[in-house]
Design an enzyme around this catalytic site. Structure first.
Site, PDB file in Angstrom:
ATOM      1  N   HIS A 131     -13.153  36.966 -24.894  1.00  0.00           N
ATOM      2  CA  HIS A 131     -12.227  36.098 -24.045  1.00  0.00           C
ATOM      3  C   HIS A 131     -13.011  34.720 -23.565  1.00  0.00           C
ATOM      4  CE1 HIS A 131      -9.043  34.544 -21.583  1.00  0.00           C
ATOM      5  NE2 HIS A 131      -8.418  35.171 -22.488  1.00  0.00           N
TER       6      HIS A 131
ATOM      7  N   ASP B 226      -4.878  41.601 -26.443  1.00  0.00           N
ATOM      8  CA  ASP B 226      -4.400  42.038 -27.764  1.00  0.00           C
ATOM      9  C   ASP B 226      -4.737  43.223 -28.327  1.00  0.00           C
ATOM     10  OD1 ASP B 226      -3.387  39.212 -28.009  1.00  0.00           O
ATOM     11  OD2 ASP B 226      -5.156  38.536 -27.979  1.00  0.00           O
TER      12      ASP B 226
END
Length: 373
Positions: free
Chosen positions: A258, A309
């Site tokens: 991320h 996700d």
């Protein structure tokens, strides 16, 4: 003096009071309330109200919001007719982008860009985005759309998609997913929406642009890529070799890393437990088992944590939702955040117009056509 940063990483591009990420601590808050508390105790509609109004709703406010949502699920007939004309093979995100754009033409506040009108548009869009996703999914499967629904967004979407009242477990699981994905500071799609809103364009244009940004596989489309990966791997025994082979070829493993979190994504932490339980009860425990192997290898080889996700994919799949609806459902959730950011942008607006550091040629002379090789 300029600051060069690929993809604007680490660059502060504005201020917001909607959500906050502490990347070092792995903490996410909406309006100051920790995501763990909201996922445990709040409904998605409470979260939407919080994002829009900076306060959790009273019972009467929540009841009023649910009534407004129920009144807005039925799409204008011309929008349904237009969705019928979209080829069934069209990616649902493309159909959603077009559907939301068309909804702007039928909104009762068309042409009114006041904060009050945009607040009403926000509620309608929250309902209508879920209706567009469900309607196109049914049409693409050769089924007639469900023209109305009622209640919370998670329940209503499942009603409109399946044609049946959802069971409590499925509705609550989807509701938690919607809470977790409602907002995430200045992510790519939110930033795109705020840039559009800052031009004093309309709410529907801003949300349409945000949907276009979310469509990309490096943003919202990553959850679909994760499930496709799990299906391709097939069994836990094959997972380690599969990942190591792709890492050796320097291929991207979806659902990891991320740009802001430098430790575990708190949303992934919540979803991990949901994935374990729902994979088991859905009859596909291998999905979670494969995920565990992938997580271990990625940590061993790259020191990278999973993101939202990664486990949202298995939760969606365990609910019986097709892979191509994962990102559109993400959009259903993020509509609450997008619209909140549009309202915040318009509340104290200034055109967003950054500069670029020029790194091209300088002092070049024009070459006449006859002298060009």
């Amino acid at each position: 003096m300029t600051s060069r940063s690929g993809g604007l990483e680490g660059v502060v591009a504005g201020t917001s009071a909607i959500s906050s990420i502490d990347g070092l601590a792995g903490k996410l808050t909406y309006r100051g309330i920790d995501i763990f508390d909201l996922a445990s105790d709040a409904t998605f509609e409470e979260v939407a109200h919080l994002l829009w109004h900076d306060e959790l709703p009273t019972q009467s406010q929540l009841d009023g919001l649910l009534n407004e949502l129920s009144a807005a699920y039925a799409l204008p007939p011309p929008v349904v007719d237009a969705l019928r004309l979209v080829p069934q093979s069209t990616p649902p995100m493309d159909a959603l982008r077009s559907g939301v754009s068309m909804l702007g033409a039928f909104d009762p506040d068309l042409g009114d860009n006041s904060l009050e009108a945009n607040a009403r548009k926000s509620v309608r869009l929250l309902a209508q985005v879920s209706a567009v996703v469900a309607t196109f999914a049914r049409l693409a499967a050769g089924n007639e759309p469900i023209t109305s629904a009622e209640g919370p967004v998670a329940d209503a979407f499942l009603q409109m998609y399946t044609g049946e009242r959802p069971d409590e477990t499925a509705a609550r699981a989807l509701d938690v997913l919607l809470v977790l994905q409602a907002d995430h500071e200045l992510n790519a799609s939110t930033f795109a929406g705020r840039v559009i809103a800052a031009t004093l364009s309309d709410m529907h244009s801003a949300v349409t642009g945000a949907i276009g940004a979310l469509r990309g596989p490096l943003h919202g489309g990553a959850n679909q890529g994760v499930m496709e990966m799990l299906i391709e791997i097939g069994s836990p025994d094959a997972a380690e070799d599969w990942v190591r082979e792709r890492l050796a070829r320097r291929e991207l493993i979806m659902g990891f890393g991320h740009r802001v979190y430098k430790t575990a994504d708190p949303r992934a932490t919540i979803l991990r437990g949901m994935s374990r339980e729902l994979s088991r009860t859905s009859g596909h425990p291998e999905w979670f088992e494969i995920s565990q192997v992938i997580e271990r290898v990625m940590m061993d080889e790259k020191g990278i944590d999973s993101n939202v996700d990664f486990f949202s994919a298995t939760v969606y799949a365990a609910l019986g939702l097709p892979v191509n609806l994962f990102t559109p459902i993400f959009a259903m959730s993020r509509t609450s955040g997008w619209t909140a950011h549009v309202l915040e942008q318009l509340g104290d607006n200034r055109l967003i117009r950054p500069r670029a550091e020029y790194i091209g040629h300088t002092d070049r002379a024009y070459t006449p056509m006859a002298e060009r090789g």
